[in-house]
Design a protein around this motif. Structure first.
Motif, PDB file in Angstrom:
ATOM      1  N   MET A  99     -20.498 -10.969 -32.785  1.00 53.16           N
ATOM      2  CA  MET A  99     -19.099 -10.021 -33.027  1.00 53.16           C
ATOM      3  C   MET A  99     -17.463 -11.052 -33.890  1.00 53.16           C
ATOM      4  O   MET A  99     -17.870 -12.041 -33.064  1.00 53.16           O
ATOM      5  CB  MET A  99     -18.487  -9.057 -31.756  1.00 53.16           C
ATOM      6  CG  MET A  99     -17.285  -8.282 -32.792  1.00 53.16           C
ATOM      7  SD  MET A  99     -17.722  -6.792 -33.437  1.00 53.16           S
ATOM      8  CE  MET A  99     -16.095  -6.777 -34.097  1.00 53.16           C
ATOM      9  N   ALA A 100     -16.918 -10.853 -35.224  1.00 46.45           N
ATOM     10  CA  ALA A 100     -15.837 -11.897 -35.583  1.00 46.45           C
ATOM     11  C   ALA A 100     -15.022 -10.870 -35.848  1.00 46.45           C
ATOM     12  O   ALA A 100     -14.970  -9.981 -36.374  1.00 46.45           O
ATOM     13  CB  ALA A 100     -16.484 -12.285 -36.225  1.00 46.45           C
ATOM     14  N   ALA A 117     -11.528 -15.671 -35.065  1.00 52.13           N
ATOM     15  CA  ALA A 117     -12.166 -15.056 -33.757  1.00 52.13           C
ATOM     16  C   ALA A 117     -13.496 -14.636 -33.666  1.00 52.13           C
ATOM     17  O   ALA A 117     -14.487 -13.823 -34.345  1.00 52.13           O
ATOM     18  CB  ALA A 117     -11.228 -14.012 -32.762  1.00 52.13           C
ATOM     19  N   VAL A 118     -14.327 -15.194 -32.473  1.00 54.47           N
ATOM     20  CA  VAL A 118     -15.642 -15.367 -32.562  1.00 54.47           C
ATOM     21  C   VAL A 118     -15.925 -14.936 -31.112  1.00 54.47           C
ATOM     22  O   VAL A 118     -16.059 -15.389 -30.338  1.00 54.47           O
ATOM     23  CB  VAL A 118     -16.929 -16.428 -33.259  1.00 54.47           C
ATOM     24  CG1 VAL A 118     -18.867 -15.955 -33.066  1.00 54.47           C
ATOM     25  CG2 VAL A 118     -16.223 -16.555 -34.324  1.00 54.47           C
ATOM     26  N   GLU A 188     -11.648 -16.531 -22.210  1.00 51.47           N
ATOM     27  CA  GLU A 188     -12.802 -15.177 -21.027  1.00 51.47           C
ATOM     28  C   GLU A 188     -14.035 -14.881 -22.215  1.00 51.47           C
ATOM     29  O   GLU A 188     -14.919 -16.454 -22.302  1.00 51.47           O
ATOM     30  CB  GLU A 188     -12.115 -14.133 -21.320  1.00 51.47           C
ATOM     31  CG  GLU A 188     -10.790 -13.923 -20.699  1.00 51.47           C
ATOM     32  CD  GLU A 188      -9.995 -13.121 -20.319  1.00 51.47           C
ATOM     33  OE1 GLU A 188     -10.114 -11.946 -21.735  1.00 51.47           O
ATOM     34  OE2 GLU A 188      -8.904 -11.974 -20.042  1.00 51.47           O
ATOM     35  N   SER A 189     -14.111 -14.123 -23.693  1.00 46.31           N
ATOM     36  CA  SER A 189     -15.709 -14.695 -24.060  1.00 46.31           C
ATOM     37  C   SER A 189     -15.226 -14.484 -25.624  1.00 46.31           C
ATOM     38  O   SER A 189     -16.000 -13.941 -26.556  1.00 46.31           O
ATOM     39  CB  SER A 189     -16.059 -13.036 -24.117  1.00 46.31           C
ATOM     40  OG  SER A 189     -16.395 -12.776 -22.536  1.00 46.31           O
ATOM     41  N   TRP A 190     -13.937 -14.969 -25.953  1.00 49.31           N
ATOM     42  CA  TRP A 190     -14.082 -15.754 -27.519  1.00 49.31           C
ATOM     43  C   TRP A 190     -13.762 -16.575 -27.638  1.00 49.31           C
ATOM     44  O   TRP A 190     -13.384 -18.001 -26.519  1.00 49.31           O
ATOM     45  CB  TRP A 190     -12.455 -14.732 -27.721  1.00 49.31           C
ATOM     46  CG  TRP A 190     -13.407 -13.108 -28.055  1.00 49.31           C
ATOM     47  CD1 TRP A 190     -13.009 -12.424 -26.515  1.00 49.31           C
ATOM     48  CD2 TRP A 190     -13.583 -12.455 -28.742  1.00 49.31           C
ATOM     49  NE1 TRP A 190     -13.151 -10.967 -26.891  1.00 49.31           N
ATOM     50  CE2 TRP A 190     -13.591 -10.884 -28.275  1.00 49.31           C
ATOM     51  CE3 TRP A 190     -13.597 -12.526 -30.151  1.00 49.31           C
ATOM     52  CZ2 TRP A 190     -13.993 -10.402 -28.929  1.00 49.31           C
ATOM     53  CZ3 TRP A 190     -14.555 -11.802 -30.890  1.00 49.31           C
ATOM     54  CH2 TRP A 190     -14.708  -9.684 -30.384  1.00 49.31           C
ATOM     55  N   VAL A 191     -13.712 -17.436 -28.990  1.00 51.39           N
ATOM     56  CA  VAL A 191     -13.103 -19.141 -29.322  1.00 51.39           C
ATOM     57  C   VAL A 191     -12.670 -18.293 -30.511  1.00 51.39           C
ATOM     58  O   VAL A 191     -13.432 -17.411 -31.167  1.00 51.39           O
ATOM     59  CB  VAL A 191     -14.492 -19.723 -30.243  1.00 51.39           C
ATOM     60  CG1 VAL A 191     -15.325 -20.121 -28.239  1.00 51.39           C
ATOM     61  CG2 VAL A 191     -15.340 -18.891 -30.399  1.00 51.39           C
ATOM     62  N   LEU A 192     -11.446 -18.992 -30.928  1.00 51.85           N
ATOM     63  CA  LEU A 192     -10.666 -18.642 -32.014  1.00 51.85           C
ATOM     64  C   LEU A 192      -9.993 -20.114 -32.874  1.00 51.85           C
ATOM     65  O   LEU A 192     -10.217 -20.476 -31.994  1.00 51.85           O
ATOM     66  CB  LEU A 192      -9.429 -17.978 -31.431  1.00 51.85           C
ATOM     67  CG  LEU A 192      -9.722 -16.899 -30.410  1.00 51.85           C
ATOM     68  CD1 LEU A 192      -9.300 -16.575 -28.803  1.00 51.85           C
ATOM     69  CD2 LEU A 192      -9.298 -15.383 -30.987  1.00 51.85           C
ATOM     70  N   ALA A 193      -9.380 -19.392 -33.449  1.00 51.81           N
ATOM     71  CA  ALA A 193      -9.257 -21.024 -34.871  1.00 51.81           C
ATOM     72  C   ALA A 193      -8.077 -20.047 -35.311  1.00 51.81           C
ATOM     73  O   ALA A 193      -8.566 -19.228 -36.469  1.00 51.81           O
ATOM     74  CB  ALA A 193     -10.084 -21.819 -35.499  1.00 51.81           C
ATOM     75  N   GLU A 213     -20.934 -21.930 -34.672  1.00 51.87           N
ATOM     76  CA  GLU A 213     -21.967 -22.969 -34.611  1.00 51.87           C
ATOM     77  C   GLU A 213     -21.156 -23.683 -32.769  1.00 51.87           C
ATOM     78  O   GLU A 213     -21.818 -24.482 -31.684  1.00 51.87           O
ATOM     79  CB  GLU A 213     -21.555 -24.490 -35.434  1.00 51.87           C
ATOM     80  CG  GLU A 213     -21.817 -25.608 -35.056  1.00 51.87           C
ATOM     81  CD  GLU A 213     -23.588 -25.526 -33.839  1.00 51.87           C
ATOM     82  OE1 GLU A 213     -23.655 -26.704 -33.066  1.00 51.87           O
ATOM     83  OE2 GLU A 213     -24.350 -24.538 -33.733  1.00 51.87           O
ATOM     84  N   PHE A 214     -19.717 -23.641 -32.954  1.00 49.17           N
ATOM     85  CA  PHE A 214     -18.844 -23.810 -31.706  1.00 49.17           C
ATOM     86  C   PHE A 214     -18.990 -23.274 -31.236  1.00 49.17           C
ATOM     87  O   PHE A 214     -19.156 -23.670 -29.242  1.00 49.17           O
ATOM     88  CB  PHE A 214     -17.062 -24.219 -32.413  1.00 49.17           C
ATOM     89  CG  PHE A 214     -16.377 -24.135 -31.568  1.00 49.17           C
ATOM     90  CD1 PHE A 214     -16.560 -25.892 -30.886  1.00 49.17           C
ATOM     91  CD2 PHE A 214     -15.796 -23.627 -30.364  1.00 49.17           C
ATOM     92  CE1 PHE A 214     -15.259 -26.022 -30.376  1.00 49.17           C
ATOM     93  CE2 PHE A 214     -15.300 -24.532 -28.935  1.00 49.17           C
ATOM     94  CZ  PHE A 214     -14.458 -25.154 -29.238  1.00 49.17           C
ATOM     95  N   ALA A 215     -19.647 -21.765 -30.533  1.00 49.06           N
ATOM     96  CA  ALA A 215     -19.347 -20.841 -29.304  1.00 49.06           C
ATOM     97  C   ALA A 215     -20.598 -20.667 -28.674  1.00 49.06           C
ATOM     98  O   ALA A 215     -20.636 -21.142 -27.728  1.00 49.06           O
ATOM     99  CB  ALA A 215     -19.512 -19.928 -30.702  1.00 49.06           C
TER     100      ALA A 215
END
Length: 230
Positions: A99-100, A117-118, A188-193, A213-215
């Motif tokens: 999900m993004a 956000a991913v 938590e359950s997200w990576v953001l940039a 890929e970072f996730a």
């Protein structure tokens, strides 16, 4: 008027034609700037909507609630704000779809950046921010400087929990995001940039892939940590 005396309420000195001309020019320039800004905002929304339609994603003009889902990064610095020109959908990865979200982040009535956000498959034990040297230092008292990660510096909420996640693969994935992404964080359950507002659709597409890929790299480090603890 007699004896050179002007009647009361009739000033003898008015604005010259030159001053009136300058005022008119300024008014025209301000009006043109506002029209250009409105045009750019409208064009950005159309481009984002078209991008979403081509990929089967959903588009929403604004969402005042979504940014409050997170608390670190730009959310802490400028407040949750509002998500403008929001698109949401799945990013395909070798491990399955993720999900993004992509949206223009408005804070204090001003657009500040594009936020991407991913979602992670597993929640993180602590938060981590990765900042380029050009980015401002975090003003969150709950984050401490840990170590360099590639070209960035890691600020974390729990050094012991995050250190095993900062692998060489993660550093490579973070560097691949590019120098225009000053701030990258995970909670938590997200990576953001964050990306500049001038980023076009192709740049956002690349950023989504790199963030996925970072996730994956972050989850790999998390898996190693969990196996060591078990």
């Amino acid at each position: 008027m007699r004896g050179g005396v002007a009647p009361l309420g009739c000033p003898t000195v008015g604005l010259s034609s030159t001053v009136w001309f300058v005022i008119a020019v300024i008014a025209l320039l301000l009006g043109a700037a506002l029209l250009l800004a409105d045009s750019r905002r409208g064009s950005g929304a159309k481009d984002r909507k078209r991008w979403a339609a081509l990929r089967g994603w959903e588009f929403l003009d604004s969402d005042p609630v979504l940014p409050s889902r997170w608390r670190y990064g730009t959310i802490h610095q400028g407040g949750p704000g509002v998500a403008r020109n929001l698109i949401s959908g799945d990013v395909p990865t070798p491990d399955g779809p993720r999900m993004a979200y992509v949206f223009d982040h408005e804070q204090a009535g001003r657009l500040t950046s594009i936020l991407v956000a991913v979602q992670l498959q597993e929640p993180l034990p602590a938060a981590v921010e990765l900042r380029l040297p050009s980015a401002p230092l975090p003003d969150d008292a709950g984050l401490d400087l840990l170590q360099p990660v590639g070209e960035r510096y890691a600020f974390v909420s729990d050094a012991g929990a995050v250190r095993p996640l900062l692998t060489p693969r993660l550093a490579t994935a973070a560097d691949a995001l590019g120098d225009d992404v000053e701030l990258l964080w995970a909670e938590e359950s997200w990576v953001l940039a964050t990306a500049p507002l001038s980023s076009d659709a192709d740049r956002v597409q690349d950023l989504l892939a790199d963030l996925a890929e970072f996730a994956t790299a972050l989850e790999q480090g998390l898996g190693v940590r969990l196996r060591k603890e078990s």
